[in-house]
Design an enzyme around this catalytic site. Structure first.
Site, mmCIF file in Angstrom:
data_model
loop_
_atom_site.group_PDB
_atom_site.id
_atom_site.type_symbol
_atom_site.label_atom_id
_atom_site.label_comp_id
_atom_site.label_asym_id
_atom_site.label_seq_id
_atom_site.Cartn_x
_atom_site.Cartn_y
_atom_site.Cartn_z
ATOM 1 N N ASP A 165 0.849 -1.186 0.000
ATOM 2 C CA ASP A 165 0.000 0.000 0.000
ATOM 3 C C ASP A 165 0.887 1.240 0.000
ATOM 4 O OD1 ASP A 165 -3.047 0.863 0.665
ATOM 5 O OD2 ASP A 165 -1.627 2.226 1.642
ATOM 6 N N ASN A 173 -2.948 12.812 -4.247
ATOM 7 C CA ASN A 173 -4.108 13.197 -5.053
ATOM 8 C C ASN A 173 -4.602 14.597 -4.686
ATOM 9 O OD1 ASN A 173 -4.360 10.913 -6.712
ATOM 10 N ND2 ASN A 173 -5.505 9.802 -5.158
ATOM 11 N N HIS A 178 -5.454 14.134 -9.387
ATOM 12 C CA HIS A 178 -5.625 12.708 -9.650
ATOM 13 C C HIS A 178 -4.845 12.235 -10.867
ATOM 14 C CE1 HIS A 178 -8.970 13.265 -6.819
ATOM 15 N NE2 HIS A 178 -8.895 11.964 -6.606
ATOM 16 N N ASP A 182 -2.418 9.117 -10.778
ATOM 17 C CA ASP A 182 -2.421 7.982 -11.703
ATOM 18 C C ASP A 182 -1.004 7.694 -12.204
ATOM 19 O OD1 ASP A 182 -5.124 7.766 -11.393
ATOM 20 O OD2 ASP A 182 -5.643 8.737 -13.299
ATOM 21 N N GLU A 209 -4.832 2.317 -4.155
ATOM 22 C CA GLU A 209 -3.360 2.371 -4.131
ATOM 23 C C GLU A 209 -2.759 1.077 -3.600
ATOM 24 O OE1 GLU A 209 -4.782 4.501 -0.327
ATOM 25 O OE2 GLU A 209 -5.434 4.203 -2.390
#
Length: 316
Positions: A165, A173, A178, A182, A209
């Site tokens: 994680d 973000n 965002h 990505d 994530e």
């Protein structure tokens, strides 16, 4: 496409008396077709060369002597009739040949079009199957494909599952947007998939994530080493948090040696280890054995491997 010349000419001549004249088709010193009497024929004949593909054949008509004697007074008419008959046969042969050649070309075009359509449908089917089993953003296998792979893998024991994680990913973000988030996910996927696949496992995106590495025939020591490689790979990726600190991974590891394989319990054990890694400061690897490997209620305490702490508090 194949046509029988014998059948073709026989069908054309079946309505005429077969004792008045002999019709033959020959070429290359070979007789291909004969219709009518075999003997008592006139010495002269009408003949015409016919081209069928690469072959050049001779179509000829010879009257019988009996018929000539009966029709002696009408020889001019006989000559005209024989000429017309020969021209008609020649026209029909050439027409049918060209017609069949045209149909053959149409059939070839239809077959080529059908092959192209089948190829395109196969490509689209493969694309749909790939999309159904992969994450479009990171190009990694998705959760469905990971679970299918775990179920289909023969004799995977010992099996290690690593849940990875990204630490403080929400701040990425929120601060960078965002689209940049990505990009972070794609970079992490690129850096972490190679060590896992090199070890014979699968590295998949589990959601958000989170990533999952599944490693068949991997004991606790090897699983800890690979997890540490993934943790360092995230640091070496060059990605930074809004406070300019490097992006880090928290990793929970579970290993099982028990059949039948209960994937939900394995994943839950790895997720519990990940939760402990988050609680104990992030940027670390925490290992625990599967619950089914020890008596119920006596799960082994987690084994920690910490090389660097992640400063600050924040989201998971």
């Amino acid at each position: 496409m194949v046509v029988s010349v014998d059948t073709l000419l026989s069908s054309l001549l079946e309505q005429t008396p077969n004792q008045d004249r002999a019709v033959t088709l020959s070429g290359n010193n070979q007789l291909y077709f004969h219709y009518g009497p075999l003997g008592a024929l006139a010495e002269w004949q009408y003949q015409q060369t016919v081209a069928l593909g690469t072959d050049r054949l001779t179509l000829s008509v010879r009257p019988s002597l009996h018929w000539l004697q009966a029709m002696r007074s009408r020889l001019p008419e006989i000559t005209l009739i024989f000429g017309i008959l020969l021209a008609y046969l020649l026209h029909m042969v050439l027409y049918i040949y060209r017609r069949l050649a045209h149909q053959h070309r149409l059939a070839n075009q239809a077959n080529a079009s059908l092959r192209a359509e089948i190829k395109e449908r196969k490509r689209l089917q493969q694309e749909v199957e790939w999309i159904a089993s992969h994450d479009e953003l990171t190009q990694l296998p998705n959760r469905r494909e990971l679970l299918r792979w775990m179920d289909a893998y023969p004799d995977p024991l010992p099996l290690a599952v690593l849940i990875c994680d990204l630490d403080h990913f929400k701040s990425v973000n929120d601060h960078f947007g965002h689209l940049e988030g990505d990009r972070y996910l794609k970079v992490i996927a690129q850096y972490c998939r190679l060590p896992v696949e090199h070890a014979g496992g699968m590295f998949a995106r589990y959601g958000g994530e989170e990533f999952v590495a599944c490693l068949p025939h991997c004991d606790r020591k090897t699983a800890a080493e690979i997890a540490e490689v993934l943790r360092l790979a995230a640091i070496d990726s060059g990605l930074v948090l809004p406070d300019d600190e490097p992006v880090t991974l928290s990793i929970g590891v579970s290993v099982t040696n028990t059949l039948p394989l209960q994937r939900n319990r394995i994943l839950q054990a790895a997720d519990d280890s990940l939760y402990r890694a988050k609680q104990e400061g992030r940027n670390r690897v925490v290992l625990t054995e599967q619950a089914e490997s020890t008596p119920q209620g006596q799960a082994e305490a987690p084994l920690q491997a910490q090389l660097e702490d992640d400063p600050g508090n924040g989201s998971r």
